[in-house]
Write an enzyme that holds these catalytic residues in place. Structure first.
Site, mmCIF file in Angstrom:
data_model
loop_
_atom_site.group_PDB
_atom_site.id
_atom_site.type_symbol
_atom_site.label_atom_id
_atom_site.label_comp_id
_atom_site.label_asym_id
_atom_site.label_seq_id
_atom_site.Cartn_x
_atom_site.Cartn_y
_atom_site.Cartn_z
ATOM 1 C CE1 TYR A 144 -2.297 19.462 9.715
ATOM 2 C CE2 TYR A 144 -2.829 17.281 8.864
ATOM 3 C CZ TYR A 144 -2.952 18.659 8.793
ATOM 4 O OH TYR A 144 -3.731 19.234 7.811
ATOM 5 C CG ASP A 145 -2.240 12.258 11.514
ATOM 6 O OD1 ASP A 145 -1.885 13.283 10.893
ATOM 7 O OD2 ASP A 145 -1.934 11.111 11.145
ATOM 8 C CB SER A 188 4.313 22.222 -4.404
ATOM 9 O OG SER A 188 4.223 21.546 -3.187
ATOM 10 C CG ASN A 189 8.162 17.952 -2.992
ATOM 11 O OD1 ASN A 189 8.546 19.061 -2.663
ATOM 12 N ND2 ASN A 189 8.289 16.882 -2.230
ATOM 13 C CG ASP A 272 3.546 8.192 3.042
ATOM 14 O OD1 ASP A 272 3.309 9.368 3.347
ATOM 15 O OD2 ASP A 272 3.572 7.779 1.870
ATOM 16 C CD GLN A 275 -6.206 1.795 -1.525
ATOM 17 O OE1 GLN A 275 -6.615 1.264 -0.502
ATOM 18 N NE2 GLN A 275 -6.621 1.435 -2.716
#
Ligand SMILES: NC(=O)c1ccc[n+]([C@@H]2O[C@H](COP(=O)([O-])OP(=O)(O)OC[C@H]3O[C@@H](n4cnc5c(N)ncnc54)[C@H](O)[C@@H]3O)[C@@H](O)[C@H]2O)c1
Length: 311
Positions: A144-145, A188-189, A272, A275
């Site tokens: 993706y990135d 949403s989670n 992940d 910040q």
């Protein structure tokens, strides 16, 4: 009347964009392969005489006649884009080549939905557009990135080499009605878990921060960017600078839903970011844009939506 193509138009952001463009009197062609989007997201637009829905995968060339292109096609949530990472890179890269080729042939303006993920796990905070990012090229988020980074490269090369009029928006976390309840995004989670009375999953200690932009603010930013002067290409950050820890977000959701859910802690996924916060000075200065919906108001509207689809 302008003819506007929205790729990924049946997704969360795309469906709101199609709606807004129709309301402003445009003719809208929504193109989607329904990988993560759904017909349900645009079902209410189908009777509109100036709306057209086409099933098409942007990794293949598209021959249509339009004045403007918003290129949003790409799965955006980690579980979806990691499900078929090769297809994710293809969608970003081949999709960009195909849409830029179309824009070049038509002399059309084209806007790319890029992402704050191009900054990776950033060493500078908040992130300004001139920061080059810190992205792992071989990790599970890289499809993706790096796909989005390569798409940005293609946009700027088509601009330099072929004088295609481009606009690149770096979108930060956005939330609102029509998010997929099962696609693993944090807002949403948390809402779905709270409404079902299930434990709310926090990754790591919950001290990592994110900023959350309500969907109507984001769409307003994209439309202003498309209308910006010809020499303004971006990239420009579009997001809400209000910064919240995952713990603070979970507490807000519990309060606003009146849920009795407890928190449960799991290991932080690979790469992940700790910040994330946009510097929106450029968007504010050039586009006259800043978000206007605060987190509590946006969450209330989003919770209402999830209650409706749950019932
Ligand atoms: N929502 C966010 O917080 C956020 C943040 C940064 C960037 N973005 C970008 O904005 C865009 C829209 O995101 P979203 O949140 O609406 O996600 P989404 O998954 O709801 O929408 C993406 C849409 O693209 C479609 N699509 C995927 N691959 C396709 C392909 N090969 N051909 C045609 N259609 C295809 C999907 O079916 C879906 O309708 C994406 O490009 C995403 O990377 C979103």
């Amino acid at each position: 009347m302008k003819k506007i193509l929205v790729t990924g138009g049946a997704g969360f952001l795309g469906s709101h964009l199609c709606e807004r463009l129709l309301n402003e009197g445009n003719d809208v062609l929504c193109v989607d392969n329904f990988y993560t989007g759904s017909k349900a997201n645009v079902a209410h637009l189908l009777p509109h005489p100036h709306f057209e829905l086409m099933r098409h995968d942007v990794t293949f060339p598209l021959y249509v006649e339009v004045d403007e292109i918003y290129n949003l096609a790409c799965p955006a949530s980690p579980p979806h884009y990691q499900n078929d990472p090769v297809q994710t890179t293809k969608t970003s890269v081949h999709g960009a080549i195909n849409m830029l080729g179309l824009a070049k042939r038509l002399g059309a303006k084209i806007l790319q939905a890029s992402t704050s993920e191009v900054y990776g796990d950033p060493e500078v905070h908040p992130q300004k557009e001139d920061y080059w990012g810190r992205v792992n090229p071989i990790g599970i988020r890289s499809c993706y990135d790096e796909g989005k980074r390569c798409a940005e490269t293609l946009f700027f090369d088509y601009w330099r080499q072929h004088q295609v009029e481009i606009k690149v928006a770096r979108i930060f976390n956005t939330y609102g009605p029509r998010m997929d309840p099962n696609d693993g995004r944090v807002v949403s989670n948390f809402i779905v878990q709270a409404l079902n009375g299930n434990p709310i999953t926090i990754y790591g200690e919950g001290s990592q921060t994110r900023s959350f932009c309500y969907v109507s603010d984001l769409i307003d930013g994209l439309i202003r960017l498309m209308a910006s002067p010809k020499d303004f290409t971006g990239p420009v950050n579009i997001g809400n600078p209000g910064e919240f820890t995952m713990l603070a977000l979970a507490e807000k959701v519990i309060k606003l839903t009146g849920s009795k859910s407890q928190l449960t802690f799991k290991t932080l996924p690979q790469d992940d970011p700790k910040q994330r916060q946009p510097d929106i000075e450029l968007a504010n200065r050039v586009l006259g844009w800043k978000p206007s919906v605060d987190l509590d108001d946006g969450l209330i509207k989003t919770i209402q939506y999830f209650k409706e689809i749950n019932s």
